[in-house]
Design a protein around this motif. Structure first.
Motif, mmCIF file in Angstrom:
data_model
loop_
_atom_site.group_PDB
_atom_site.id
_atom_site.type_symbol
_atom_site.label_atom_id
_atom_site.label_comp_id
_atom_site.label_asym_id
_atom_site.label_seq_id
_atom_site.Cartn_x
_atom_site.Cartn_y
_atom_site.Cartn_z
ATOM 1 N N TRP A 1 -10.253 -2.386 -5.440
ATOM 2 C CA TRP A 1 -11.537 -3.103 -5.432
ATOM 3 C C TRP A 1 -11.938 -3.456 -4.003
ATOM 4 N N LEU A 2 -10.980 -3.900 -3.188
ATOM 5 C CA LEU A 2 -11.282 -4.230 -1.792
ATOM 6 C C LEU A 2 -11.825 -3.014 -1.055
ATOM 7 N N LEU A 3 -11.232 -1.855 -1.310
ATOM 8 C CA LEU A 3 -11.719 -0.632 -0.673
ATOM 9 C C LEU A 3 -13.118 -0.285 -1.147
ATOM 10 N N SER A 4 -13.376 -0.477 -2.444
ATOM 11 C CA SER A 4 -14.702 -0.145 -2.982
ATOM 12 C C SER A 4 -15.784 -1.046 -2.406
ATOM 13 N N GLN A 5 -15.384 -2.243 -1.914
ATOM 14 C CA GLN A 5 -16.334 -3.169 -1.309
ATOM 15 C C GLN A 5 -16.396 -3.031 0.211
ATOM 16 N N GLY A 6 -15.671 -2.052 0.741
ATOM 17 C CA GLY A 6 -15.688 -1.829 2.179
ATOM 18 C C GLY A 6 -14.834 -2.813 2.968
ATOM 19 N N ARG A 7 -13.948 -3.519 2.309
ATOM 20 C CA ARG A 7 -13.101 -4.518 2.978
ATOM 21 C C ARG A 7 -11.736 -3.893 3.301
ATOM 22 N N GLU A 8 -11.775 -2.906 4.211
ATOM 23 C CA GLU A 8 -10.569 -2.156 4.538
ATOM 24 C C GLU A 8 -9.499 -3.029 5.190
ATOM 25 N N ASP A 9 -9.914 -3.994 6.047
ATOM 26 C CA ASP A 9 -8.931 -4.848 6.721
ATOM 27 C C ASP A 9 -8.137 -5.674 5.712
ATOM 28 N N ASP A 10 -8.845 -6.240 4.724
ATOM 29 C CA ASP A 10 -8.164 -7.021 3.688
ATOM 30 C C ASP A 10 -7.225 -6.141 2.875
ATOM 31 N N ALA A 11 -7.694 -4.919 2.560
ATOM 32 C CA ALA A 11 -6.855 -3.995 1.791
ATOM 33 C C ALA A 11 -5.597 -3.610 2.560
ATOM 34 N N THR A 12 -5.757 -3.388 3.866
ATOM 35 C CA THR A 12 -4.612 -3.024 4.705
ATOM 36 C C THR A 12 -3.593 -4.155 4.771
ATOM 37 N N ARG A 13 -4.088 -5.381 4.950
ATOM 38 C CA ARG A 13 -3.176 -6.526 5.000
ATOM 39 C C ARG A 13 -2.425 -6.692 3.679
ATOM 40 N N LEU A 14 -3.126 -6.465 2.576
ATOM 41 C CA LEU A 14 -2.497 -6.604 1.271
ATOM 42 C C LEU A 14 -1.420 -5.545 1.057
ATOM 43 N N LEU A 15 -1.694 -4.317 1.498
ATOM 44 C CA LEU A 15 -0.707 -3.254 1.373
ATOM 45 C C LEU A 15 0.536 -3.557 2.211
ATOM 46 N N LYS A 16 0.323 -4.076 3.416
ATOM 47 C CA LYS A 16 1.459 -4.431 4.271
ATOM 48 C C LYS A 16 2.276 -5.560 3.644
ATOM 49 N N ARG A 17 1.572 -6.515 3.042
ATOM 50 C CA ARG A 17 2.272 -7.621 2.385
ATOM 51 C C ARG A 17 3.102 -7.111 1.205
ATOM 52 N N ALA A 18 2.511 -6.207 0.408
ATOM 53 C CA ALA A 18 3.230 -5.636 -0.733
ATOM 54 C C ALA A 18 4.447 -4.851 -0.269
ATOM 55 N N ALA A 19 4.272 -4.098 0.820
ATOM 56 C CA ALA A 19 5.384 -3.318 1.357
ATOM 57 C C ALA A 19 6.503 -4.242 1.836
ATOM 58 N N SER A 20 6.128 -5.359 2.457
ATOM 59 C CA SER A 20 7.126 -6.313 2.947
ATOM 60 C C SER A 20 7.909 -6.929 1.800
ATOM 61 N N VAL A 21 7.215 -7.300 0.734
ATOM 62 C CA VAL A 21 7.878 -7.893 -0.420
ATOM 63 C C VAL A 21 8.861 -6.912 -1.051
ATOM 64 N N GLU B 1 -0.108 5.508 10.492
ATOM 65 C CA GLU B 1 -1.060 6.621 10.393
ATOM 66 C C GLU B 1 -1.580 6.802 8.969
ATOM 67 N N ASP B 2 -0.740 6.460 7.972
ATOM 68 C CA ASP B 2 -1.193 6.545 6.583
ATOM 69 C C ASP B 2 -2.264 5.507 6.292
ATOM 70 N N LEU B 3 -2.082 4.313 6.836
ATOM 71 C CA LEU B 3 -3.080 3.258 6.653
ATOM 72 C C LEU B 3 -4.397 3.632 7.336
ATOM 73 N N GLN B 4 -4.299 4.188 8.523
ATOM 74 C CA GLN B 4 -5.503 4.603 9.237
ATOM 75 C C GLN B 4 -6.228 5.721 8.499
ATOM 76 N N ALA B 5 -5.453 6.652 7.936
ATOM 77 C CA ALA B 5 -6.061 7.745 7.168
ATOM 78 C C ALA B 5 -6.749 7.218 5.916
ATOM 79 N N LEU B 6 -6.125 6.222 5.281
ATOM 80 C CA LEU B 6 -6.719 5.623 4.085
ATOM 81 C C LEU B 6 -8.038 4.954 4.414
ATOM 82 N N VAL B 7 -8.070 4.196 5.507
ATOM 83 C CA VAL B 7 -9.286 3.499 5.921
ATOM 84 C C VAL B 7 -10.385 4.496 6.266
ATOM 85 N N ALA B 8 -10.035 5.526 7.013
ATOM 86 C CA ALA B 8 -11.028 6.529 7.407
ATOM 87 C C ALA B 8 -11.590 7.264 6.197
ATOM 88 N N GLU B 9 -10.702 7.621 5.282
ATOM 89 C CA GLU B 9 -11.151 8.318 4.066
ATOM 90 C C GLU B 9 -12.063 7.430 3.231
#
Length: 265
Positions: A7-27, A35-43
């Motif tokens: 949903w964050l990506l669909s609203q153009g909130r890539e920074d929030d989505a990236t932070r959430l993914l990093k948080r999930a990965a940390s947990v 580079e995967d995160l950058q590719a996701l944002v660009a796509e």
């Protein structure tokens, strides 16, 4: 709970989505390559720019997917009518009505589990269609056999209840997958709301037995047969990317629109 990444990506909130993914990965004690995160944002940015649609294009979605929405509403109506109607008619079967009602509840447990095992193997559309047709077949046979065959009638009833429970479980998944992210919750809620008309009519179904003993079963069989056949008009969503934009949802009918390895998935 945080908002979903999709949903964050669909609203153009890539920074929030990236932070959430990093948080999930940390947990989960995992690492996500930068580079995967950058590719996701660009796509995602390219997809949203290409889509050229507002963040909440509900009216455009209603116009674009009107037949899909109507079919889905009818499918929800059928499920609420048949599922609740069968529960209410279980006490009218031959034998002990309390035992019958208990069996009606127990048979729903495997009915909720089986879809989780078959949806990915058979596909959403065929699983949904097959379950509804099995229910329709059982109700139709009941109207023909019926009579003094209490055991057969109860067995057919339980199989029918099992089948409609399976398809109801699949319907929740399927409805969520045939509409794009930015209108998914709204259209799922809309189809469910329209479907609840079936819940209002279901208590009246047993009254049809005053005119013909197996009229309720014939009613359930008819609706399940028609709606089950119409589900074949839905696009298949198994192994396909969950649609983010209206264009993505339109392309679900494309057989080449397959699921790729995606960081969001």
């Amino acid at each position: 709970l945080p908002e979903s990444v999709r949903w964050l990506l669909s609203q153009g909130r890539e920074d929030d989505a990236t932070r959430l993914l990093k948080r999930a990965a940390s947990v989960n004690k995992r690492e996500i390559p930068e580079e995967d995160l950058q590719a996701l944002v660009a796509e995602n940015k390219a997809k949203l720019e290409q889509a050229q649609e507002s963040h909440y294009p509900i009216w455009k979605a209603l116009k674009l997917f009107r037949w899909r929405i109507l079919n889905c509403c009818f499918c929800w109506f059928t499920h609420t009518l048949v599922a609740l109607g069968l529960s209410l008619t279980s006490v009218t079967l031959g034998g002990n009505k309390y035992t019958n009602f208990q069996l009606n509840g127990i048979i729903q447990v495997p009915g909720l589990i089986l879809p989780l095992l078959i949806m990915d193997r058979v596909g959403r559309r065929f699983s949904l269609c097959g379950s509804m047709l099995v229910c329709a077949l059982c109700m139709g046979i009941t109207a023909v056999v019926g009579g003094n065959h209490e055991t057969v009638e109860l067995l057919l009833f339980l199989i029918g209840k099992f089948a409609i429970t399976c398809s109801f479980q699949i319907l929740y998944f399927f409805t969520s997958e045939i509409f794009p992210t930015n209108v998914r919750n709204s259209l799922l809620s809309f189809c469910s709301m329209v479907g609840r008309i079936g819940s209002m009519l279901a208590p009246q179904a047993p009254l049809l037995a005053n005119y013909y003993e197996y009229a309720p079963q014939i009613l359930f069989a008819t609706f399940a047969l028609i709606s089950g056949t119409l589900t074949l008009l839905f696009p298949e969503t198994t192994d396909k990317v969950l649609p983010t934009t209206l264009q993505d949802a339109e392309q679900l009918h494309d057989k080449n629109h397959r699921n790729n390895t995606n960081i969001v998935e």
